[in-house]
Design an enzyme around this catalytic site. Sequence first.
Site, PDB file in Angstrom:
ATOM      1  N   ASP A   8       0.871  -1.169   0.000  1.00 18.54           N
ATOM      2  CA  ASP A   8       0.000   0.000   0.000  1.00 18.54           C
ATOM      3  C   ASP A   8       0.916   1.230   0.000  1.00 18.54           C
ATOM      4  O   ASP A   8       2.141   1.115  -0.170  1.00 18.54           O
ATOM      5  CB  ASP A   8      -1.005  -0.046   1.168  1.00 18.54           C
ATOM      6  CG  ASP A   8      -0.365   0.157   2.527  1.00 18.54           C
ATOM      7  OD1 ASP A   8       0.883   0.274   2.600  1.00 18.54           O
ATOM      8  OD2 ASP A   8      -1.104   0.201   3.527  1.00 18.54           O
ATOM      9  N   CYS A  65       3.164  -3.219   4.027  1.00 16.44           N
ATOM     10  CA  CYS A  65       2.328  -2.088   4.441  1.00 16.44           C
ATOM     11  C   CYS A  65       3.048  -1.414   5.606  1.00 16.44           C
ATOM     12  O   CYS A  65       4.252  -1.614   5.779  1.00 16.44           O
ATOM     13  CB  CYS A  65       0.907  -2.540   4.783  1.00 16.44           C
ATOM     14  SG  CYS A  65       0.741  -3.642   6.197  1.00 16.44           S
ATOM     15  N   THR A  67       2.770  -1.881   8.886  1.00 17.06           N
ATOM     16  CA  THR A  67       3.181  -2.839   9.920  1.00 17.06           C
ATOM     17  C   THR A  67       3.368  -4.265   9.410  1.00 17.06           C
ATOM     18  O   THR A  67       3.963  -5.091  10.105  1.00 17.06           O
ATOM     19  CB  THR A  67       2.106  -2.910  11.025  1.00 17.06           C
ATOM     20  OG1 THR A  67       0.869  -3.339  10.399  1.00 17.06           O
ATOM     21  CG2 THR A  67       1.903  -1.569  11.708  1.00 17.06           C
ATOM     22  N   HIS A  98       9.352 -24.260   9.058  1.00 22.37           N
ATOM     23  CA  HIS A  98       8.350 -25.012   9.813  1.00 22.37           C
ATOM     24  C   HIS A  98       6.928 -24.811   9.298  1.00 22.37           C
ATOM     25  O   HIS A  98       6.113 -25.724   9.392  1.00 22.37           O
ATOM     26  CB  HIS A  98       8.391 -24.613  11.300  1.00 22.37           C
ATOM     27  CG  HIS A  98       9.597 -25.144  12.020  1.00 22.37           C
ATOM     28  ND1 HIS A  98       9.731 -25.119  13.383  1.00 22.37           N
ATOM     29  CD2 HIS A  98      10.746 -25.707  11.537  1.00 22.37           C
ATOM     30  CE1 HIS A  98      10.896 -25.656  13.731  1.00 22.37           C
ATOM     31  NE2 HIS A  98      11.542 -26.006  12.623  1.00 22.37           N
ATOM     32  N   HIS A 133       6.689 -31.391  10.253  1.00 25.74           N
ATOM     33  CA  HIS A 133       5.999 -30.126   9.971  1.00 25.74           C
ATOM     34  C   HIS A 133       4.957 -30.277   8.870  1.00 25.74           C
ATOM     35  O   HIS A 133       4.010 -29.510   8.799  1.00 25.74           O
ATOM     36  CB  HIS A 133       7.014 -29.042   9.597  1.00 25.74           C
ATOM     37  CG  HIS A 133       8.044 -28.857  10.667  1.00 25.74           C
ATOM     38  ND1 HIS A 133       7.735 -28.391  11.921  1.00 25.74           N
ATOM     39  CD2 HIS A 133       9.371 -29.124  10.684  1.00 25.74           C
ATOM     40  CE1 HIS A 133       8.817 -28.354  12.665  1.00 25.74           C
ATOM     41  NE2 HIS A 133       9.832 -28.807  11.938  1.00 25.74           N
TER      42      HIS A 133
HETATM   43  C1  RB5 Z   1      -1.870   2.663   6.456  1.00 28.50           C
HETATM   44  O1  RB5 Z   1      -1.940   3.860   7.139  1.00 28.50           O
HETATM   45  C2  RB5 Z   1      -1.682   1.499   7.454  1.00 28.50           C
HETATM   46  O2  RB5 Z   1      -2.814   1.348   8.239  1.00 28.50           O
HETATM   47  C3  RB5 Z   1      -1.372   0.227   6.715  1.00 28.50           C
HETATM   48  O3  RB5 Z   1      -0.252   0.421   5.918  1.00 28.50           O
HETATM   49  C4  RB5 Z   1      -1.042  -1.011   7.538  1.00 28.50           C
HETATM   50  O4  RB5 Z   1      -0.072  -0.743   8.494  1.00 28.50           O
HETATM   51  C5  RB5 Z   1      -2.151  -1.813   8.029  1.00 28.50           C
HETATM   52  O5  RB5 Z   1      -1.967  -2.883   8.609  1.00 28.50           O
END
Ligand code: RB5
Length: 149
Positions: A8, A65, A67, A98, A133
């Site tokens: 994203d 993204c 996180t 695994h 596994h």
């Molecule tokens: C975008 O602001 C953020 O929410 C997205 O990149 C991500 O971290 C969602 O899990």
Amino acid sequence: MGYIVASDHAGVRVKTLVVEHLRACGIEVEDLGTSAKKPVDYPDMALAVAHRVARGDAASGILVCGTGIGMSMAANKVPGIRAAVCRSCYEAKMSRAHNDANVLCLGERVTGLGLIEEILSVWLDTEFEGGRHERRVEKIRALDGERRA
Ligand code: RB5
């Protein structure tokens, strides 16, 4: 078979690094975007990659993204996908060895660029160990069957 990648707007920098790294390793890469700062919804990008990987169009997928968490949540809804958020080389190694993970999820706002390159190298170099596994991963595959039913 190559890799399919997407991000994203919060993961464009890392996705660019990932694409360059894979190509430098001689791996064929299909980049589904995004390439702009304009916000896009991470589930749309995750599902675009996950459906292609589940269909067998690519060996693996890589999603970035902010996180890595939202990407993994969405990708794991697709039967056949085992997406893993990795923030360490150990997690990258174990998710392949695994869990036979077939989608790597990275968080640009969480993990530094140097570590991301290391994580990627470990992911690329690690094979599924099979053995005991295999039975456990098979139980995850069985859950896909339950969802389809
Ligand atoms: C975008 O602001 C953020 O929410 C997205 O990149 C991500 O971290 C969602 O899990």
